[in-house]
Every structure is written in structure tokens, then in C-alpha cells.
Design a protein around this motif. Structure first.
Motif, short mmCIF file in Angstrom:
data_model
loop_
_atom_site.label_atom_id
_atom_site.label_comp_id
_atom_site.label_asym_id
_atom_site.label_seq_id
_atom_site.Cartn_x
_atom_site.Cartn_y
_atom_site.Cartn_z
N TYR A 144 -6.22 14.92 4.77
CA TYR A 144 -6.59 14.25 3.53
C TYR A 144 -5.58 13.18 3.16
O TYR A 144 -4.42 13.24 3.55
CB TYR A 144 -6.72 15.28 2.41
N SER A 145 -6.04 12.22 2.36
CA SER A 145 -5.22 11.08 1.96
C SER A 145 -5.59 10.65 0.55
O SER A 145 -6.75 10.77 0.14
CB SER A 145 -5.46 9.91 2.92
N THR A 146 -4.61 10.13 -0.19
CA THR A 146 -4.89 9.60 -1.52
C THR A 146 -5.67 8.29 -1.45
O THR A 146 -6.24 7.87 -2.45
CB THR A 146 -3.58 9.39 -2.30
N ARG A 147 -5.72 7.65 -0.31
CA ARG A 147 -6.47 6.39 -0.16
C ARG A 147 -7.93 6.61 0.19
O ARG A 147 -8.74 5.70 0.08
CB ARG A 147 -5.82 5.52 0.93
N ASP A 148 -8.29 7.80 0.67
CA ASP A 148 -9.67 8.06 1.08
C ASP A 148 -10.13 9.35 0.41
O ASP A 148 -9.64 10.43 0.73
CB ASP A 148 -9.74 8.19 2.60
N THR A 182 0.86 -1.19 0.00
CA THR A 182 0.00 0.00 0.00
C THR A 182 0.89 1.23 0.00
O THR A 182 1.96 1.24 0.61
CB THR A 182 -0.93 0.05 1.23
N HIS A 183 0.43 2.23 -0.69
CA HIS A 183 1.15 3.51 -0.77
C HIS A 183 0.12 4.61 -0.57
O HIS A 183 -0.97 4.56 -1.15
CB HIS A 183 1.85 3.66 -2.11
N GLU A 184 0.48 5.59 0.22
CA GLU A 184 -0.48 6.64 0.56
C GLU A 184 0.23 7.97 0.77
O GLU A 184 1.25 8.03 1.45
CB GLU A 184 -1.21 6.22 1.84
#
Length: 175
Positions: free
Chosen positions: A57-61, A28-30
Motif C-alpha cells: 500500500y501507498s499514500t499516493r495510491d 513528491t512524498h510517499e
């Protein structure tokens, strides 16, 4: 009256690689970031006010959600995708040695030396977003000692108990 604009952005990258015994591989990468933008108003040398927007904020959510939270929703603050006002306070400085904050603000008490980190208190570390609702009084003595008194409270509890005419006729202010 003087106005000021302030803020910061923090970013971090998290990566996890995992190889299980059964041959399954997982990675996983975030990318996470925390922007904060505030507006301050200085009325005179004694009175100041600050309001600040903060988001996590996150690139996964990709779920984006704004709310003025009653309580901090998780142990490390806002969840990924959440945003709120992490500062809404009034500051009063009757003299250079006194500072009084009332509202939602960032509190910090860091110790140096042997007990470092054992008694520290610091809101919004790293990319977390937390805050303190309450009253904080700081006194800076001439001998170099600083004294901080902090009384946290829940803003909604204060509003409901001390301004009942807004909510219902049955409630009374409890002192």
C-alpha cells in the motif's frame, strides 16, 4: 493440532525533489507499507500448513484490490494497492534433514562470499511482494552442505491439466 499466528509490517518513506532548468519545481512524498499476516497449522512433527495474506500500500495510491494472482503482476511484485495470499503451502518433514514444500511459498537462496548477489534468489525483498508456486526440496547433509531443489510451476496449469473432471470432459492429465 497447533495453530500459530505470524506476520510483519515494513514501512518506507520516499521523497523526490526536482528542479528543472526551466524553473519548474516538482516534489513528491510517499509512505509505503507492506503488512503480512499468516496462520500456520502444525498437524504433527512431519506435517505443517501455512496461509498468509500480504498487501502493498501507498499514500499516493488509494485503490485497494485483492486477488489470488496467477502470475506476479510486475517485475517487483504486486502493484501499490494490491493484496493477495503470498503463501498457501503444505510442508512435509520426514526427518530433520529433509524439508518439502508444495504450493505458493517464499523461496530464498543466498550466497556468501565472492559471488554474493550474483546468483541470489529471494522472494519479497524490501517492501515488494513476490512468491514462488512450485515444489521445493531441501536436504541438510551432516557435513554442513545444504542442497535445495526448486521446481516452479503455475498452479492454474497444474489444476487444468491434472484435474480435468472439474473443468471439462475433453481435458486429460498430461504426465
Amino acid at each position: 493440532m497447533e495453530f500459530s499466528l505470524n506476520g510483519d509490517v515494513r514501512a518506507s518513506f520516499f521523497s523526490r525533489e526536482r528542479d528543472d532548468r526551466n524553473g519548474k519545481e516538482e516534489s513528491t512524498h510517499e509512505l509505503r507499507f507492506r503488512p503480512r499476516v499468516g496462520i500456520g497449522a502444525k498437524f504433527n512433527e512431519q506435517w505443517r500448513m501455512q496461509v498468509r495474506f500480504a498487501g502493498r500500500y501507498s499514500t499516493r495510491d488509494s485503490n485497494l484490490h485483492f486477488k489470488i494472482f496467477d502470475n506476479i503482476p510486475t517485475q517487483d511484485g504486486l502493484r501499490q494497492g494490491d493484496s493477495t495470499f503470498d503463501e498457501i503451502y503444505v510442508e512435509y518433514r520426514p526427518a530433520d534433514i529433509w524439508e518439502i514444500l508444495v504450493g505458493r511459498f517464499q523461496s530464498k537462496a543466498l550466497l556468501k562470499g565472492v559471488a554474493e548477489k550474483s546468483l541470489d534468489r529471494e522472494d519479497s525483498t524490501f517492501t515488494n511482494i513476490t512468491w514462488t508456486d512450485g515444489v521445493q526440496i531441501k536436504y541438510k547433509a551432516e557435513n554442513g552442505w545444504n542442497t535445495v531443489s526448486l521446481q516452479p510451476f503455475h498452479i492454474n496449469t497444474l489444476i487444468h491439466h491434472c484435474y480435468p473432471q472439474i473443468f471439462s470432459k475433453e481435458e486429460r492429465c498430461h504426465h
